[in-house]
Design an enzyme around this catalytic site. Structure first.
Site, PDB file in Angstrom:
ATOM      1  N   ASP A  46      66.428  15.357  80.853  1.00 48.20           N
ATOM      2  CA  ASP A  46      66.853  16.697  80.469  1.00 48.20           C
ATOM      3  C   ASP A  46      68.291  16.659  79.934  1.00 48.20           C
ATOM      4  O   ASP A  46      68.570  15.915  78.994  1.00 48.20           O
ATOM      5  CB  ASP A  46      66.691  17.630  81.676  1.00 48.20           C
ATOM      6  CG  ASP A  46      66.933  19.097  81.366  1.00 48.20           C
ATOM      7  OD1 ASP A  46      66.060  19.721  80.738  1.00 48.20           O
ATOM      8  OD2 ASP A  46      68.002  19.606  81.752  1.00 48.20           O
ATOM      9  N   HIS A  84      57.753  18.932  83.315  1.00 49.49           N
ATOM     10  CA  HIS A  84      59.105  18.597  82.865  1.00 49.49           C
ATOM     11  C   HIS A  84      59.870  17.714  83.844  1.00 49.49           C
ATOM     12  O   HIS A  84      60.600  16.806  83.436  1.00 49.49           O
ATOM     13  CB  HIS A  84      59.891  19.891  82.635  1.00 49.49           C
ATOM     14  CG  HIS A  84      61.317  19.675  82.262  1.00 49.49           C
ATOM     15  ND1 HIS A  84      61.709  18.997  81.124  1.00 49.49           N
ATOM     16  CD2 HIS A  84      62.475  20.037  82.896  1.00 49.49           C
ATOM     17  CE1 HIS A  84      63.027  18.964  81.063  1.00 49.49           C
ATOM     18  NE2 HIS A  84      63.516  19.581  82.126  1.00 49.49           N
TER      19      HIS A  84
END
Length: 331
Positions: free
Chosen positions: A148, A312
């Site tokens: 991320d 994610h």
């Protein structure tokens, strides 16, 4: 009741109130001391690791370090901290000297002033922090894994400090954010548009119920549901609810929508030259919106990658699969 007894009663009442207030203040001091003693103590997540704070050019960086072998830097994403690597780092430490760091603005790292044009939260500044951390720990060259926001820092590090990075793995991002804005993109990445609004608008709304906002980030179908334990969430919340962290998080995204794009545009034909592994989640947004490998081949000379059966938050949702791919790539 005569005036004399009323005065005595009032004096007694005031004395009792003062005693209660003093006791409460004393208890508060004890609680504050206990809280300060617990601040930054993530030993339970990283057995055998040691914690330290490293002074860099622009701030202080909180790190945990463990293991023995080639140096490996782990960089977390938002809205997390180094604790996001708790399920993977101990296994990696059997083969590597693992350094898991909090990015500036996150966890227990420093929260510097914004800087002109959000420069102090640019990925350039964040990458330099981590290069200086590794140098301070005795590592001039090292592998790096970033998820991320940490992936964006790792990408900037590879481009601007290629002599430092031997191999890189980047999890669940593509370069050049905002390059393809559609209705679905805006829906899934609404926070990219919310957090960049001028201060103190997003800070005020998030700060009104920081726990609710933070929990919402882990309860999306595209990632996080059921993967973040109560203990880990409590640690994330401890750091995130600090108004300085909320502001720093917004600054990170403000930089991502401004000065980071300027730095990326200035790269020209520069590519990541070290071996690069790219991983993304099958249930995540990145793989659905992008041809991930096609995008990364435009920005890296030697890239491999695949989707993993998660969303994610790969290091927490599918730690075994993530670990296996990292070990295969880093071997």
């Amino acid at each position: 009741m005569n005036d004399h007894s009323s005065q005595i009663d009032r004096r007694e009442l005031l004395r009792q109130v003062a005693a209660v207030a003093a006791a409460a203040a004393s208890a508060g001091r004890v609680e504050n001391v206990a809280a300060q003693q617990n601040t930054g103590n993530t030993d339970r997540f990283f057995p055998g690791f040691t914690r330290s704070t490293v002074q860099t050019t622009g701030t202080t960086i909180n790190v945990v370090k463990g293991g023995d072998g080639p140096p490996l830097l782990l960089l977390h994403g938002a809205p997390q901290s180094h604790v996001s690597w708790r399920l993977i780092a101990p296994a990696l430490a059997k083969e590597y000297t693992v350094v898991a760091a909090d990015l500036r603005g996150y966890g227990d790292s420093g929260k510097p002033a914004d800087g002109e044009g959000h420069a102090n939260y640019s990925k350039r500044a964040m990458a330099l922090d981590q290069v200086e951390v590794m140098r301070a720990l005795g590592h001039e060259r090292f592998d790096v894994v970033g998820h991320d926001r940490g992936g964006r820092v790792a990408w900037r590090m590879c481009v601007e400090h290629p002599e430092r990075v031997t191999r890189a793995a980047i999890l669940d991002i593509v370069p050049l954010p905002y390059s393809m804005v559609t209705r679905e993109f805006a829906t899934q990445y609404f926070h990219w548009f919310f957090l960049i609004q001028p201060a103190p608008f997003p800070e005020t709304l998030i700060g009104n119920n920081a726990e609710y906002y933070l929990r919402s980030r882990f309860q999306r179908p595209t990632g996080g549901t059921g993967a973040v334990t109560d203990e880990a969430f409590g640690e994330y919340l401890r750091c995130f609810k600090d108004p300085a962290t909320i502001h720093a998080t917004c600054e990170d995204y403000r930089a991502g929508a401004s000065i980071d794009l300027e730095h990326s545009n200035a790269d020209g034909a520069k590519k990541v030259t070290c071996p690069l592994l790219v991983l993304w989640g099958e249930r995540g947004t990145v793989g659905r919106l992008y041809d991930v490998m096609k995008v990364w081949r435009e920005h890296a000379a030697n890239v491999t990658g695949k989707a993993l059966p998660g969303g994610h938050f790969l290091p927490e949702e599918v730690p075994n699969e993530t670990l296996a791919e990292l070990m295969r790539f880093l071997a």
